[in-house]
Scaffold this motif. Structure first.
Motif, PDB file in Angstrom:
ATOM      1  N   LYS A   1      -2.143 -30.246 -14.586  1.00  0.00           N
ATOM      2  CA  LYS A   1      -2.777 -31.074 -15.619  1.00  0.00           C
ATOM      3  C   LYS A   1      -4.138 -31.578 -15.139  1.00  0.00           C
ATOM      4  CE  LYS A   1      -2.134 -35.286 -18.372  1.00  0.00           C
ATOM      5  NZ  LYS A   1      -1.272 -36.473 -18.648  1.00  0.00           N
ATOM      6  N   ALA A   2      -4.198 -31.999 -13.872  1.00  0.00           N
ATOM      7  CA  ALA A   2      -5.459 -32.489 -13.302  1.00  0.00           C
ATOM      8  C   ALA A   2      -6.507 -31.389 -13.268  1.00  0.00           C
ATOM      9  CB  ALA A   2      -5.224 -33.040 -11.895  1.00  0.00           C
ATOM     10  N   ILE A   3      -6.098 -30.181 -12.894  1.00  0.00           N
ATOM     11  CA  ILE A   3      -7.033 -29.054 -12.806  1.00  0.00           C
ATOM     12  C   ILE A   3      -7.594 -28.723 -14.188  1.00  0.00           C
ATOM     13  CG2 ILE A   3      -7.210 -26.591 -12.285  1.00  0.00           C
ATOM     14  CD1 ILE A   3      -4.959 -27.140 -10.143  1.00  0.00           C
ATOM     15  N   VAL A   4      -6.724 -28.655 -15.180  1.00  0.00           N
ATOM     16  CA  VAL A   4      -7.157 -28.339 -16.545  1.00  0.00           C
ATOM     17  C   VAL A   4      -8.082 -29.429 -17.074  1.00  0.00           C
ATOM     18  CG1 VAL A   4      -6.368 -28.074 -18.935  1.00  0.00           C
ATOM     19  CG2 VAL A   4      -5.135 -26.931 -17.070  1.00  0.00           C
ATOM     20  N   LEU A   5      -7.698 -30.688 -16.840  1.00  0.00           N
ATOM     21  CA  LEU A   5      -8.505 -31.808 -17.346  1.00  0.00           C
ATOM     22  C   LEU A   5      -9.883 -31.829 -16.691  1.00  0.00           C
ATOM     23  CD1 LEU A   5      -8.100 -34.132 -19.348  1.00  0.00           C
ATOM     24  CD2 LEU A   5      -7.440 -35.579 -17.412  1.00  0.00           C
ATOM     25  N   ALA A   6      -9.929 -31.522 -15.403  1.00  0.00           N
ATOM     26  CA  ALA A   6     -11.207 -31.517 -14.689  1.00  0.00           C
ATOM     27  C   ALA A   6     -12.156 -30.472 -15.255  1.00  0.00           C
ATOM     28  CB  ALA A   6     -10.981 -31.267 -13.204  1.00  0.00           C
ATOM     29  N   ILE A   7     -11.610 -29.319 -15.633  1.00  0.00           N
ATOM     30  CA  ILE A   7     -12.451 -28.223 -16.123  1.00  0.00           C
ATOM     31  C   ILE A   7     -12.884 -28.453 -17.571  1.00  0.00           C
ATOM     32  CG2 ILE A   7     -12.461 -25.738 -16.634  1.00  0.00           C
ATOM     33  CD1 ILE A   7     -10.599 -25.384 -14.230  1.00  0.00           C
ATOM     34  N   THR A   8     -12.078 -29.177 -18.333  1.00  0.00           N
ATOM     35  CA  THR A   8     -12.357 -29.328 -19.769  1.00  0.00           C
ATOM     36  C   THR A   8     -12.976 -30.668 -20.137  1.00  0.00           C
ATOM     37  OG1 THR A   8     -10.076 -30.105 -20.108  1.00  0.00           O
ATOM     38  CG2 THR A   8     -10.514 -27.744 -20.412  1.00  0.00           C
ATOM     39  N   SER A   9     -13.139 -31.587 -19.161  1.00  0.00           N
ATOM     40  CA  SER A   9     -13.655 -32.925 -19.483  1.00  0.00           C
ATOM     41  C   SER A   9     -15.000 -33.179 -18.811  1.00  0.00           C
ATOM     42  CB  SER A   9     -12.663 -34.001 -19.018  1.00  0.00           C
ATOM     43  OG  SER A   9     -11.403 -33.823 -19.623  1.00  0.00           O
ATOM     44  N   PRO A  10     -15.908 -33.867 -19.507  1.00  0.00           N
ATOM     45  CA  PRO A  10     -17.187 -34.244 -18.890  1.00  0.00           C
ATOM     46  C   PRO A  10     -17.024 -35.280 -17.780  1.00  0.00           C
ATOM     47  CG  PRO A  10     -17.288 -34.359 -21.286  1.00  0.00           C
ATOM     48  CD  PRO A  10     -15.850 -34.235 -20.925  1.00  0.00           C
ATOM     49  N   ILE A  11     -15.911 -36.044 -17.853  1.00  0.00           N
ATOM     50  CA  ILE A  11     -15.630 -37.038 -16.818  1.00  0.00           C
ATOM     51  C   ILE A  11     -14.129 -37.186 -16.705  1.00  0.00           C
ATOM     52  CG2 ILE A  11     -15.899 -38.901 -18.536  1.00  0.00           C
ATOM     53  CD1 ILE A  11     -16.707 -40.741 -16.195  1.00  0.00           C
ATOM     54  N   MET A  12     -13.616 -37.310 -15.499  1.00  0.00           N
ATOM     55  CA  MET A  12     -12.186 -37.550 -15.306  1.00  0.00           C
ATOM     56  C   MET A  12     -11.958 -38.237 -13.969  1.00  0.00           C
ATOM     57  SD  MET A  12     -10.282 -35.502 -12.913  1.00  0.00           S
ATOM     58  CE  MET A  12      -8.735 -35.151 -13.734  1.00  0.00           C
ATOM     59  N   ILE A  13     -10.784 -38.867 -13.864  1.00  0.00           N
ATOM     60  CA  ILE A  13     -10.381 -39.571 -12.648  1.00  0.00           C
ATOM     61  C   ILE A  13      -9.091 -38.947 -12.141  1.00  0.00           C
ATOM     62  CG2 ILE A  13      -9.607 -41.770 -11.677  1.00  0.00           C
ATOM     63  CD1 ILE A  13     -11.286 -43.179 -13.842  1.00  0.00           C
ATOM     64  N   LEU A  14      -9.043 -38.671 -10.841  1.00  0.00           N
ATOM     65  CA  LEU A  14      -7.845 -38.162 -10.187  1.00  0.00           C
ATOM     66  C   LEU A  14      -7.422 -39.159  -9.118  1.00  0.00           C
ATOM     67  CD1 LEU A  14      -5.737 -35.963  -9.568  1.00  0.00           C
ATOM     68  CD2 LEU A  14      -7.447 -34.878  -8.079  1.00  0.00           C
ATOM     69  N   THR A  15      -6.218 -39.697  -9.253  1.00  0.00           N
ATOM     70  CA  THR A  15      -5.729 -40.671  -8.278  1.00  0.00           C
ATOM     71  C   THR A  15      -4.375 -40.224  -7.743  1.00  0.00           C
ATOM     72  OG1 THR A  15      -4.497 -42.061  -9.841  1.00  0.00           O
ATOM     73  CG2 THR A  15      -6.849 -42.501  -9.609  1.00  0.00           C
ATOM     74  N   GLY A  16      -3.958 -40.913  -6.692  1.00  0.00           N
ATOM     75  CA  GLY A  16      -2.658 -40.612  -6.097  1.00  0.00           C
ATOM     76  C   GLY A  16      -2.613 -41.093  -4.671  1.00  0.00           C
ATOM     77  N   GLY A  17      -1.425 -41.437  -4.212  1.00  0.00           N
ATOM     78  CA  GLY A  17      -1.256 -41.902  -2.847  1.00  0.00           C
ATOM     79  C   GLY A  17      -1.202 -40.747  -1.865  1.00  0.00           C
ATOM     80  N   PRO A  18      -0.918 -41.031  -0.604  1.00  0.00           N
ATOM     81  CA  PRO A  18      -0.872 -39.976   0.415  1.00  0.00           C
ATOM     82  C   PRO A  18       0.262 -38.994   0.145  1.00  0.00           C
ATOM     83  CG  PRO A  18      -0.017 -42.060   1.289  1.00  0.00           C
ATOM     84  CD  PRO A  18      -0.622 -42.369  -0.038  1.00  0.00           C
ATOM     85  N   GLY A  19       0.008 -37.706   0.427  1.00  0.00           N
ATOM     86  CA  GLY A  19       1.039 -36.688   0.301  1.00  0.00           C
ATOM     87  C   GLY A  19       1.312 -36.209  -1.105  1.00  0.00           C
ATOM     88  N   THR A  20       0.473 -36.622  -2.078  1.00  0.00           N
ATOM     89  CA  THR A  20       0.727 -36.235  -3.475  1.00  0.00           C
ATOM     90  C   THR A  20      -0.097 -35.027  -3.912  1.00  0.00           C
ATOM     91  OG1 THR A  20      -0.906 -37.871  -4.234  1.00  0.00           O
ATOM     92  CG2 THR A  20       1.411 -38.561  -4.169  1.00  0.00           C
ATOM     93  N   GLY A  21      -0.869 -34.452  -2.992  1.00  0.00           N
ATOM     94  CA  GLY A  21      -1.552 -33.196  -3.305  1.00  0.00           C
ATOM     95  C   GLY A  21      -2.915 -33.323  -3.947  1.00  0.00           C
ATOM     96  N   LYS A  22      -3.601 -34.426  -3.709  1.00  0.00           N
ATOM     97  CA  LYS A  22      -4.957 -34.574  -4.268  1.00  0.00           C
ATOM     98  C   LYS A  22      -5.890 -33.499  -3.721  1.00  0.00           C
ATOM     99  CE  LYS A  22      -6.180 -38.832  -3.297  1.00  0.00           C
ATOM    100  NZ  LYS A  22      -5.065 -39.447  -2.558  1.00  0.00           N
TER     101      LYS A  22
END
Length: 739
Positions: free
Chosen positions: A331-352
């Motif tokens: 979902k993050a990958i798709v949103l990053a490619i299709t959005s002019p701006i996006m935020i990706l968050t997550g704690g350690p070990g979550t695959g950021k």
């Protein structure tokens, strides 16, 4: 210890100006004394060849330039004899007067030449080649030159340092003394940089009334500036009025009237939200508005037609890479490619990192130029290592303009000279303050995509604002929060305990077979000794870690028995004890020794560094960590190695350095270390809270050891104080949507 220097007082004539920095007055000159021609260095207010100086200071030996005289204070004497006056004027000190004209003037007026120029300039027309207009110009140039001297002497008499006095002269010129006499608080501007307390002393000595508008308004500005250091972009009216009233011994009602008058004069700017009025310094009001406008523009845009079937595209990429992304990662990958701006968050070990790497490669496949950046050098380096793509600091990406005024940092990349990028990815976005974020947005083309990556549960930025948290809270920016802890990461107690802490659960402290250890101790002195022993002996022996570069001691605070100040003294004794071969230097309460681990604690854009191959550059930044390579008492210099380059500090610049065996958790933001040692005393300090503990734990890559009180750990987990900062970014974004 710092060696005692013998103080001398020398008088001589300036023969040559070798170097002059007009920003701070630092000068290297040659001066003829009764004994010899000597090289003198110091902060001088624009002295000229031919002047007679009395300098007080000491001799030093510079590593490169040899014996020099370091002037701590100086007095300027006008040349008295005809020969000295002629030499002085012939040097070109007065525009329009050269050697020939200087000779004629001295022939006409002798030892009285300078008095004629100053008091009866019309008499200069008696000299061949000087018309009434020329005489007037010479007199004006003389006033400018000695006006500066008068300003230097006037301000130095009040204890204002020469670098600040030079800034006053550059700002006000010949009117400087009059301006400062009438309103000493003009010294408190960001450009000049004199603190309110010193300006207030000058004001009271000059008879400025305690309730004068100049004084009360300066108090308001001081409070606003001071609270920038606490992270507040603005302050509510009542809080600002009450705090300023306390500072200037007034009352809140009077201060509210003063603030209204200041707004009428555009000294400060207000914004009304619901029933509360917030006051800003203009620069920060403009920054929040610029950020909100540029974010809202991106929110309105649609990234259409880039890929007709994005899911199929990502699926094919998975096959190429031999990987299957988790649902939220995809979902993050798709949103990053299709959005002019996006935020990706997550704690350690979550695959950021895995998601970011995929985004970089997929955008590259569709022909986009992607640039990566982070707020700190270590964070940028780690981003490069993890993604395999070059990452820069944001300052380097935007290209600092070293010609900009001090206190008015500017970048070469801006609206007129935007970044050559289709996508900008910023890691550790929780560290972004409002001014840096504004500069970043201004440097991006309107069609440039922005991806912010960070962990909102970490500490907020050191600077004013809370950008990432505000953008998440506004609910308008597309965001993916990764929550799944991947199997490999789940084996790490550092990772699982970090997630427990941020969820409000106590970490597991009693395991002895993993990467997270707790060593109980109730005695603060013993805690410090244990931390030093772990760093110097036990961890290097058991894990092969370098005490200097792989292990970092963190502390919530700077003061107290387990603050960085005391911890650094204990650690220095263990890791870098004194030796006859190691030179030392004391600066205030800090003793620096050759071999010490040190940190730069403020941005210095003018500090020159040199690589081993002779290549030179400028700029050492807040948070950079290096090692003291050499201390030279004779030349009063310290050489510090940062990675692949060496910077030279004079002893009087040592306040820009701190020992870095132990650093605060705040200073560790954006960095990771193989091993982290966290000493915690039993305490109910306001600095003992959940986000700080979480930030400290997540700095460790391979090993974390907490030494101290179990109760302190539990207290920090339970203390979930909300980091409250006064900003209006969320409100402004809502206003943009309602417009």
């Amino acid at each position: 210890m710092q060696e005692q220097k013998e103080i001398y007082r020398l008088e001589g004539t300036v023969e040559n100006i070798i170097f002059y920095n007009e920003e701070n007055g630092y000068t290297v000159l040659q001066m003829t004394t009764d004994i010899d021609l000597i090289t003198v260095v110091g902060e001088f207010g624009g002295v000229e060849v031919g002047e007679t100086l009395i300098v007080t200071g000491y001799y030093t030996t510079h590593a490169r330039f040899g014996t020099q005289f370091r002037a701590e204070v100086y007095e300027r004497l006008l040349p008295a004899s005809s020969a000295a006056i002629e030499s002085y004027l012939a040097s070109g000190v007065l525009k329009g007067v050269g050697a020939v004209l200087a000779r004629r003037m001295v022939k006409a007026f002798g030892d009285d030449t300078l008095n004629v120029i100053e008091q009866t300039p019309s008499r200069l027309c008696e000299v061949d080649g000087i018309s009434p207009k020329k005489a007037e110009k010479i007199a004006e140039e003389y006033k400018k030159l000695f006006g500066m001297r008068a300003v230097m002497l006037f301000l130095n008499s009040y204890g204002v340092p020469t670098p600040n006095a030079i800034k006053v002269w550059k700002e006000y010129g010949l009117t400087a003394q009059e301006v400062i006499t009438q309103n000493p608080y003009a010294l408190c501007t960001e450009e000049i940089g004199v603190d309110f307390e010193r300006a207030d002393q000058i004001a009271l000595k000059n008879g400025i009334a305690p309730n004068a508008f100049e004084r009360l308004s300066a108090g308001v500005i001081h409070v606003l500036r001071h609270n920038l250091n606490n992270g507040h972009v603005c302050l509510p009216e009542e809080k600002l009025a009450a705090t300023a009233a306390l500072l200037v011994d007034s009352d809140s009602h009077q201060m509210i009237d003063v603030m209204a008058e200041m707004e009428e004069q555009n000294i400060i700017i207000s914004l009304k939200r619901a029933h509360i009025r917030f006051y800003y310094l203009p620069r920060y009001y403009e920054a929040e508005h610029a950020v909100s406008a540029r974010i809202f523009y991106r929110l309105k845009r649609r990234q259409e037609g880039i890929l007709p079937d994005i899911d199929k595209f990502v699926g094919e990429f998975e096959k190429q890479q031999g990987i299957v992304y988790a649902q939220l990662q995809r979902k993050a990958i798709v949103l990053a490619i299709t959005s002019p701006i996006m935020i990706l968050t997550g704690g350690p070990g979550t695959g950021k990192t895995t998601a970011i790497s995929a985004i970089i490669r997929l955008l590259g496949q569709i022909g986009e130029k992607v640039v990566l950046a982070a707020p700190t050098g270590r964070a940028a380096k780690r981003m490069s290592e993890l993604t395999g793509s070059e990452a820069k600091t944001i300052h380097r990406l935007l290209e600092v303009d070293f010609t900009s005024k001090e206190g008015d940092l500017q970048f070469k990349r801006n609206e007129k000279n935007p970044l050559p990028a289709d996508t900008v990815i910023i890691d550790e976005a929780s560290m972004l303050d409002v001014l840096l974020f504004e500069s970043l947005l201004r440097a991006m083309r309107p069609d440039c995509r922005l991806i912010l990556v960070g962990d909102p549960d970490q500490l907020p930025p050191v600077g004013a604002g809370n950008v990432l948290s505000d953008l998440i809270s506004c609910g308008q920016v597309p965001m993916v929060h990764l929550t799944e802890i991947f199997r490999q990461a789940a084996k790490s107690l550092i990772v699982t305990n970090a997630h427990a802490i941020v969820s409000g659960n106590y970490p597991e402290l009693d395991r002895k077979d993993n990467d997270f250890f707790f060593l109980a101790s109730s005695n603060t002195s013993q805690i410090a000794v244990t931390a030093a022993d772990l760093c110097a002996r036990r961890l290097p022996k058991s894990y092969g870690f370098s005490p200097m570069w792989d292990i970092q001691v963190l502390s919530p605070t700077r003061v107290g028995a387990l603050g960085t100040g005391e911890l650094n003294r204990v650690l220095q004794r263990s890791l870098n004890p004194p030796a006859p071969t190691k030179k030392e230097f004391s600066s205030g309460l800090v003793l620096f020794r050759e071999g010490d681990k040190v940190m730069q604690i403020r941005n210095n854009y003018d500090l020159v560094w040199e690589r081993d191959n002779g290549e030179e550059g400028m700029g050492v930044f807040n948070g950079d960590i290096g090692v003291v390579e050499m201390i030279s008492g004779p030349s009063s210099t310290i050489l510090v190695r940062y990675d692949d380059h060496i910077a030279e500090y004079s002893f009087d610049m040592a306040n820009e350095l701190e020992l870095a065996y132990a650093i605060t958790v705040h200073k560790s933001q954006g960095n990771e270390y193989d091993a982290v040692i966290l000493p915690l005393a039993e305490s109910r300090s306001r600095l003992y809270y959940r986000n700080l503990l979480y930030t400290a734990v997540t700095r460790a890559k391979k090993l974390l050891i907490i030494v101290g009180s179990r109760k302190a750990v539990y207290y920090m987990v339970d203390s979930h104080k909300k980091i409250s900062r006064y900003t209006n970014l969320i409100f402004l974004l809502e206003e943009c949507g309602n417009a």
